[in-house]
Design a protein around this motif. Structure first.
Motif, PDB file in Angstrom:
ATOM      1  N   ALA A  71      84.083  20.958  -7.564  1.00 61.15           N
ATOM      2  CA  ALA A  71      84.093  21.244  -8.998  1.00 61.15           C
ATOM      3  C   ALA A  71      85.475  21.655  -9.493  1.00 61.15           C
ATOM      4  N   GLU A  72      86.212  22.424  -8.661  1.00 57.98           N
ATOM      5  CA  GLU A  72      87.495  22.977  -9.098  1.00 57.98           C
ATOM      6  C   GLU A  72      88.689  22.080  -8.793  1.00 57.98           C
ATOM      7  N   HIS A  73      88.525  21.165  -7.822  1.00 57.36           N
ATOM      8  CA  HIS A  73      89.662  20.348  -7.399  1.00 57.36           C
ATOM      9  C   HIS A  73      89.223  18.884  -7.279  1.00 57.36           C
ATOM     10  N   PRO A  74      89.293  18.143  -8.353  1.00 58.81           N
ATOM     11  CA  PRO A  74      88.885  16.729  -8.307  1.00 58.81           C
ATOM     12  C   PRO A  74      89.767  15.872  -7.413  1.00 58.81           C
ATOM     13  N   MET A  75      90.935  16.399  -7.039  1.00 58.53           N
ATOM     14  CA  MET A  75      91.821  15.672  -6.126  1.00 58.53           C
ATOM     15  C   MET A  75      92.359  16.640  -5.081  1.00 58.53           C
ATOM     16  N   ILE A  76      92.169  16.311  -3.810  1.00 57.58           N
ATOM     17  CA  ILE A  76      92.679  17.102  -2.692  1.00 57.58           C
ATOM     18  C   ILE A  76      93.548  16.199  -1.832  1.00 57.58           C
ATOM     19  N   ASP A  77      94.794  16.586  -1.662  1.00 56.52           N
ATOM     20  CA  ASP A  77      95.734  15.755  -0.912  1.00 56.52           C
ATOM     21  C   ASP A  77      95.603  15.934   0.595  1.00 56.52           C
ATOM     22  N   ALA A  78      95.305  17.148   1.016  1.00 56.44           N
ATOM     23  CA  ALA A  78      95.178  17.403   2.455  1.00 56.44           C
ATOM     24  C   ALA A  78      94.119  18.461   2.705  1.00 56.44           C
ATOM     25  N   LEU A  79      93.289  18.205   3.701  1.00 56.60           N
ATOM     26  CA  LEU A  79      92.295  19.170   4.167  1.00 56.60           C
ATOM     27  C   LEU A  79      92.664  19.526   5.599  1.00 56.60           C
ATOM     28  N   VAL A  80      92.996  20.801   5.811  1.00 54.15           N
ATOM     29  CA  VAL A  80      93.359  21.275   7.143  1.00 54.15           C
ATOM     30  C   VAL A  80      92.200  22.105   7.686  1.00 54.15           C
ATOM     31  N   LEU A  81      91.648  21.680   8.805  1.00 55.28           N
ATOM     32  CA  LEU A  81      90.519  22.362   9.431  1.00 55.28           C
ATOM     33  C   LEU A  81      91.061  23.200  10.585  1.00 55.28           C
ATOM     34  N   ALA A  82      91.231  24.498  10.329  1.00 54.42           N
ATOM     35  CA  ALA A  82      91.884  25.355  11.321  1.00 54.42           C
ATOM     36  C   ALA A  82      91.045  26.562  11.713  1.00 54.42           C
ATOM     37  N   ALA A  83      89.895  26.779  11.075  1.00 52.45           N
ATOM     38  CA  ALA A  83      89.089  27.964  11.365  1.00 52.45           C
ATOM     39  C   ALA A  83      88.514  27.886  12.774  1.00 52.45           C
ATOM     40  N   PHE A  84      88.747  28.934  13.548  1.00 57.88           N
ATOM     41  CA  PHE A  84      88.255  28.961  14.932  1.00 57.88           C
ATOM     42  C   PHE A  84      88.228  30.404  15.419  1.00 57.88           C
ATOM     43  N   ARG A  85      87.254  30.685  16.280  1.00 61.56           N
ATOM     44  CA  ARG A  85      87.219  31.993  16.932  1.00 61.56           C
ATOM     45  C   ARG A  85      86.743  31.806  18.361  1.00 61.56           C
ATOM     46  N   PHE A  86      87.456  32.405  19.286  1.00 64.79           N
ATOM     47  CA  PHE A  86      87.090  32.356  20.701  1.00 64.79           C
ATOM     48  C   PHE A  86      86.130  33.502  20.978  1.00 64.79           C
ATOM     49  N   ASN A  87      84.906  33.173  21.343  1.00 71.28           N
ATOM     50  CA  ASN A  87      83.872  34.190  21.572  1.00 71.28           C
ATOM     51  C   ASN A  87      83.658  34.398  23.071  1.00 71.28           C
ATOM     52  N   PRO A  88      84.139  35.510  23.628  1.00 70.26           N
ATOM     53  CA  PRO A  88      83.960  35.766  25.069  1.00 70.26           C
ATOM     54  C   PRO A  88      82.491  35.799  25.493  1.00 70.26           C
ATOM     55  N   THR A  89      81.604  36.263  24.603  1.00 69.38           N
ATOM     56  CA  THR A  89      80.174  36.255  24.869  1.00 69.38           C
ATOM     57  C   THR A  89      79.469  35.433  23.798  1.00 69.38           C
ATOM     58  N   ARG A  90      78.265  34.972  24.107  1.00 70.43           N
ATOM     59  CA  ARG A  90      77.546  34.105  23.186  1.00 70.43           C
ATOM     60  C   ARG A  90      77.101  34.881  21.950  1.00 70.43           C
ATOM     61  N   VAL A  91      77.408  34.323  20.790  1.00 70.15           N
ATOM     62  CA  VAL A  91      77.022  34.898  19.505  1.00 70.15           C
ATOM     63  C   VAL A  91      76.214  33.853  18.756  1.00 70.15           C
ATOM     64  N   GLU A  92      75.106  34.268  18.160  1.00 65.27           N
ATOM     65  CA  GLU A  92      74.270  33.340  17.407  1.00 65.27           C
ATOM     66  C   GLU A  92      74.324  33.686  15.922  1.00 65.27           C
ATOM     67  N   THR A  93      74.452  32.677  15.081  1.00 62.70           N
ATOM     68  CA  THR A  93      74.506  32.909  13.644  1.00 62.70           C
ATOM     69  C   THR A  93      73.112  33.193  13.102  1.00 62.70           C
ATOM     70  N   GLU A  94      73.055  33.653  11.849  1.00 63.07           N
ATOM     71  CA  GLU A  94      71.771  33.939  11.216  1.00 63.07           C
ATOM     72  C   GLU A  94      70.914  32.685  11.098  1.00 63.07           C
ATOM     73  N   GLU A  95      71.565  31.526  11.096  1.00 62.77           N
ATOM     74  CA  GLU A  95      70.831  30.266  10.978  1.00 62.77           C
ATOM     75  C   GLU A  95      70.412  29.704  12.338  1.00 62.77           C
ATOM     76  N   GLY A  96      70.719  30.451  13.419  1.00 59.03           N
ATOM     77  CA  GLY A  96      70.248  30.068  14.739  1.00 59.03           C
ATOM     78  C   GLY A  96      71.163  29.169  15.546  1.00 59.03           C
ATOM     79  N   PHE A  97      72.427  29.039  15.127  1.00 58.08           N
ATOM     80  CA  PHE A  97      73.367  28.205  15.875  1.00 58.08           C
ATOM     81  C   PHE A  97      74.318  29.075  16.698  1.00 58.08           C
ATOM     82  N   GLU A  98      74.716  28.539  17.855  1.00 57.12           N
ATOM     83  CA  GLU A  98      75.765  29.216  18.624  1.00 57.12           C
ATOM     84  C   GLU A  98      77.022  29.228  17.753  1.00 57.12           C
ATOM     85  N   HIS A  99      77.690  30.376  17.669  1.00 61.18           N
ATOM     86  CA  HIS A  99      78.745  30.589  16.678  1.00 61.18           C
ATOM     87  C   HIS A  99      79.893  29.592  16.793  1.00 61.18           C
TER      88      HIS A  99
END
Length: 263
Positions: A71-99
């Motif tokens: 809605a806010e950006h009808p044109m996007i020149d680059a999408l950088v996917l950089a979000a990451f977290r190293f989980n030493p132990t298993r964590v499950e999200t509220e939706e039931g997926f491994e984090h």
């Protein structure tokens, strides 16, 4: 002409370094992060960047984010996917997926798919997926959520392989899809660990990790001048010759599509 650069994981590490780089060039930077504290630090250090808070491990919040960005950006020149977290132990999200799976796989697929429209509207659109491509990870088809025998490295390597498969499956006439493996970069890798391992990782990072100032330029080069090929894989500034089974890629994409169906 100013470009629009969207960066998930844009408040830390390589993501924040890229946000600073493009904000200083005068581009419109949207940095997505999960915490208000990260957003506060970003505003202090990179005041020209726009911070958007979203828990990217949540499918619901990711869908809301994609809707907002469309809605806010009808044109996007680059999408950088950089979000990451190293989980030493298993964590499950509220939706039931491994984090790790939720953040490293499901979120990246939803964002790439959900922002096709704005990307296709740009002159030379590109998706940069920062991941561990080329490291030999595999998909654990019988236990995608790693409920049995979870190991952080296993989850991370499966996510890297998922990026290879989903990047291969991403079909676009115009938007280039780039997998980029920066290898070992000094970005606070020690933080998720407990002592004494935290101290060991900190020392190893100081001794062997590539500094951000060296890691970022090859990535900005790919954003500024995307490859001619629809899909490429890079490792530390060098292109890799990676053959991915397209049948496995289609199978995995169908699996992810089913997992991310609303409701």
């Amino acid at each position: 002409m100013a470009r629009t650069i969207v960066i998930s994981g844009g408040t830390n590490g390589i993501g924040k370094a890229l946000a600073r780089h493009y904000a200083e060039l005068g581009d419109q930077v949207v940095a997505v992060g999960s915490s208000d504290e990260g957003g506060r630090r970003l505003r202090e250090e990179v005041p020209k960047a726009h911070f958007v808070r979203s828990d990217l491990s949540s499918l619901r919040q990711t869908r809301d984010l994609v809707e907002r960005l469309n809605a806010e950006h009808p044109m996007i020149d680059a999408l950088v996917l950089a979000a990451f977290r190293f989980n030493p132990t298993r964590v499950e999200t509220e939706e039931g997926f491994e984090h790790t799976f939720a953040l490293y796989v499901l979120n990246r697929w939803l964002m790439a798919e959900g922002l096709r429209g704005p990307l296709e509207n740009a002159a030379t659109p590109v998706i940069i997926n920062l991941c561990g491509a080329g490291q030999g990870g595999r998909i654990h088809w019988d236990d995608l959520q790693l409920k049995h025998k979870y190991r952080a490295v296993t989850a991370t390597m499966q996510g890297a392989r998922a990026s290879e498969l989903l990047g291969t499956a991403y079909a676009s006439e115009r938007t280039k899809y780039v997998l980029y493996n920066p290898v070992f970069v000094a970005t606070g890798l020690h933080e998720p660990f407990k002592q004494p391992l935290r101290g060991i990782v900190r020392v190893a990072s100081a001794a062997f990790a590539q500094p951000l100032a060296k890691a970022v330029p090859p990535i900005t080069a790919l954003i500024d001048h995307p490859p001619a090929e629809p899909f490429t894989t890079w490792k530390k500034g060098k292109i890799l010759d990676r053959a991915v089974d397209r049948n496995e890629a289609r199978r995995f994409e169908e699996t992810i599509r089913a997992l991310t169906q609303p409701g």
